[in-house]
Design an enzyme around this catalytic site. Structure first.
Site, PDB file in Angstrom:
ATOM      1  N   HIS A  42       4.802   0.692  -3.453  1.00 37.35           N
ATOM      2  CA  HIS A  42       4.991  -0.472  -4.529  1.00 37.35           C
ATOM      3  C   HIS A  42       4.465  -0.201  -5.601  1.00 37.35           C
ATOM      4  O   HIS A  42       3.421   0.502  -6.153  1.00 37.35           O
ATOM      5  CB  HIS A  42       4.697  -1.527  -3.598  1.00 37.35           C
ATOM      6  CG  HIS A  42       3.767  -1.298  -2.949  1.00 37.35           C
ATOM      7  ND1 HIS A  42       3.234  -1.495  -1.994  1.00 37.35           N
ATOM      8  CD2 HIS A  42       2.650  -2.456  -2.931  1.00 37.35           C
ATOM      9  CE1 HIS A  42       1.545  -1.066  -1.545  1.00 37.35           C
ATOM     10  NE2 HIS A  42       1.877  -2.423  -2.655  1.00 37.35           N
ATOM     11  N   ARG A  48      -4.034   4.669  -5.974  1.00 33.44           N
ATOM     12  CA  ARG A  48      -3.055   4.455  -6.523  1.00 33.44           C
ATOM     13  C   ARG A  48      -2.280   5.825  -6.952  1.00 33.44           C
ATOM     14  O   ARG A  48      -3.291   7.585  -6.922  1.00 33.44           O
ATOM     15  CB  ARG A  48      -3.743   4.184  -7.907  1.00 33.44           C
ATOM     16  CG  ARG A  48      -4.413   2.360  -7.992  1.00 33.44           C
ATOM     17  CD  ARG A  48      -5.095   2.535  -9.990  1.00 33.44           C
ATOM     18  NE  ARG A  48      -6.257   1.132  -9.835  1.00 33.44           N
ATOM     19  CZ  ARG A  48      -7.161   1.254  -9.838  1.00 33.44           C
ATOM     20  NH1 ARG A  48      -7.883   2.662 -10.087  1.00 33.44           N
ATOM     21  NH2 ARG A  48      -7.697   0.182  -9.543  1.00 33.44           N
ATOM     22  N   GLU A  68       1.243  -5.842   3.814  1.00 36.29           N
ATOM     23  CA  GLU A  68       1.509  -7.054   3.436  1.00 36.29           C
ATOM     24  C   GLU A  68       2.287  -7.820   2.730  1.00 36.29           C
ATOM     25  O   GLU A  68       3.770  -7.345   3.469  1.00 36.29           O
ATOM     26  CB  GLU A  68       0.641  -6.873   1.928  1.00 36.29           C
ATOM     27  CG  GLU A  68       1.388  -6.162   1.200  1.00 36.29           C
ATOM     28  CD  GLU A  68       0.737  -5.843  -0.033  1.00 36.29           C
ATOM     29  OE1 GLU A  68      -0.473  -6.080  -0.676  1.00 36.29           O
ATOM     30  OE2 GLU A  68       1.224  -4.755  -0.891  1.00 36.29           O
ATOM     31  N   HIS A  87      -0.944   1.305   0.318  1.00 35.62           N
ATOM     32  CA  HIS A  87      -1.745   1.182   1.320  1.00 35.62           C
ATOM     33  C   HIS A  87      -1.808   2.333   2.863  1.00 35.62           C
ATOM     34  O   HIS A  87      -0.888   2.234   3.421  1.00 35.62           O
ATOM     35  CB  HIS A  87      -2.412  -0.339   1.882  1.00 35.62           C
ATOM     36  CG  HIS A  87      -1.753  -0.930   0.300  1.00 35.62           C
ATOM     37  ND1 HIS A  87      -2.796  -1.295  -0.861  1.00 35.62           N
ATOM     38  CD2 HIS A  87      -0.643  -1.971   0.256  1.00 35.62           C
ATOM     39  CE1 HIS A  87      -2.603  -1.605  -1.477  1.00 35.62           C
ATOM     40  NE2 HIS A  87      -1.330  -2.401  -1.243  1.00 35.62           N
ATOM     41  N   GLN A  90       1.354   1.821  -6.162  1.00 34.24           N
ATOM     42  CA  GLN A  90       0.533   2.188  -5.369  1.00 34.24           C
ATOM     43  C   GLN A  90       0.680   2.504  -4.079  1.00 34.24           C
ATOM     44  O   GLN A  90       2.372   2.263  -3.723  1.00 34.24           O
ATOM     45  CB  GLN A  90      -0.537   0.977  -5.561  1.00 34.24           C
ATOM     46  CG  GLN A  90      -0.460  -0.065  -5.482  1.00 34.24           C
ATOM     47  CD  GLN A  90      -1.297  -1.070  -5.749  1.00 34.24           C
ATOM     48  OE1 GLN A  90      -1.008  -1.893  -4.879  1.00 34.24           O
ATOM     49  NE2 GLN A  90      -1.312  -1.377  -7.070  1.00 34.24           N
TER      50      GLN A  90
END
Length: 326
Positions: free
Chosen positions: A178, A198, A120, A103, A101
């Site tokens: 990642h 995804r 993150e 982001h 995936q």
């Protein structure tokens, strides 16, 4: 008037096709099923955690933010984009591989309204022997190469697979491809976002028996093909009583500390402090009280708390929203 005190929350548990039961080891209450995520501190439409201790017990973080946030959370205690609490704190039990995936950033045009991007970081709490994660692309993979690999069913050939062990820290800026893989238990500190694109999901059915949705076009749009500044580090060099910076971004600064002797600390005026107890047990004390703390617990300390002390034998992750973000 409620005096500031460390807030503990009831975790919001999320069933995931890749989850398990490992979060039970922290004494957390799990519903039935494969539980992949414990949202420990959350203020998001998809999960709001409620306070379990002190005068604010029973109130959601959203309600605390609305009534006390301006006073308690510091000048950086809010997302400038949607006014919500800026971070989301999770524990992840990866009993199987997560999807590959990526982001988006805050500025991506395809973001749902009111949603943030998602930068993150991961701290590996535990890892089975031989455990790995997917972390970034191999060299010279551009959009065209990625599109071809997807079309030909060989996306895994484009990805870097790296071994992991307990104590490893990974910074994952938006745009970094990642995936956590099976056999790891992770603390995740992230922007307050639930947007994931995804790229690949191993052609496996989801909890409803159907293939989970992929987001190929959005993924290709947001991947940082030249790299977004992801970095990883071993953190076992930290000495007791000192703090090691393990992730630094505009959204959060995360440090790791080892407590063996009582350590006096102070909350900064510009930000709340989040403490994730990664290992051990001990006590968190402040002017008006104290709490027993143990591995797997997370606490939100108001910016107005002031002096506090950690004691016992603890490994702690301490997070703030950095001043440069204001």
């Amino acid at each position: 008037m409620v005096k500031p005190y460390p807030l503990k929350f009831k975790a919001e548990m999320k069933e995931r096709v890749w989850g398990g039961r490992a979060l039970e080891q922290f004494g957390l209450e799990l519903p039935e099923g494969a539980i992949g995520e414990g949202w420990m501190i959350g203020d998001h439409p998809n999960g709001v955690t409620a306070v379990v201790n002190g005068p604010l017990a029973g109130k959601g973080l959203d309600e605390v933010r609305e009534t006390l946030g301006r006073e308690w959370f510091g000048t950086n205690g809010f997302s400038s984009k949607n006014g919500r609490f800026p971070l989301l704190i999770k524990l992840l039990d990866c009993n199987d591989d997560l999807s590959v995936q990526v982001h988006p950033t805050d500025s991506y045009e395809g973001l749902p309204e009111g949603e943030l991007g998602k930068t993150e970081m991961w701290y590996i709490l535990d890892a089975k022997p031989g455990a790995t994660i997917i972390y970034g692309l191999k060299e010279n993979i551009d959009r065209k190469a990625m599109e071809e690999a997807i079309a030909e069913g060989r996306i895994m050939d484009t990805l870097q697979v790296v071994p992991v062990e307990a104590g490893d820290a990974f910074y994952i800026p938006a745009g970094t491809v990642h995936a956590l893989c099976s056999g790891v238990l992770v603390a995740e500190i992230q922007q307050n976002s639930d947007t994931t694109y995804r790229l690949y999901d191993y052609n496996r059915p989801g909890l409803d028996g159907k293939l989970r949705e992929l987001h190929i076009e959005d993924s290709l749009n947001v991947i940082a093909y030249e790299g977004a500044g992801a970095n990883r580090m071993k953190t076992d060099a930290v000495s007791p009583g000192e703090w090691l910076t393990i992730a630094s971004s505009p959204y959060f600064l995360v440090e790791k500390g080892i407590i063996e002797e009582p350590l006096a600390l102070t909350t900064p005026a510009y930000s709340f402090v989040i403490l994730v107890i990664a290992d051990g047990e001990g006590r968190l004390s402040w002017q008006d009280g104290e709490l027993a703390v143990k591995a797997g617990e997370c606490f939100l300390l108001p910016a107005t708390l002031g002096h506090y002390t950690l004691s016992g034998r603890l490994t702690v992750l301490r997070s703030v929203v950095p001043q440069s973000n204001s």
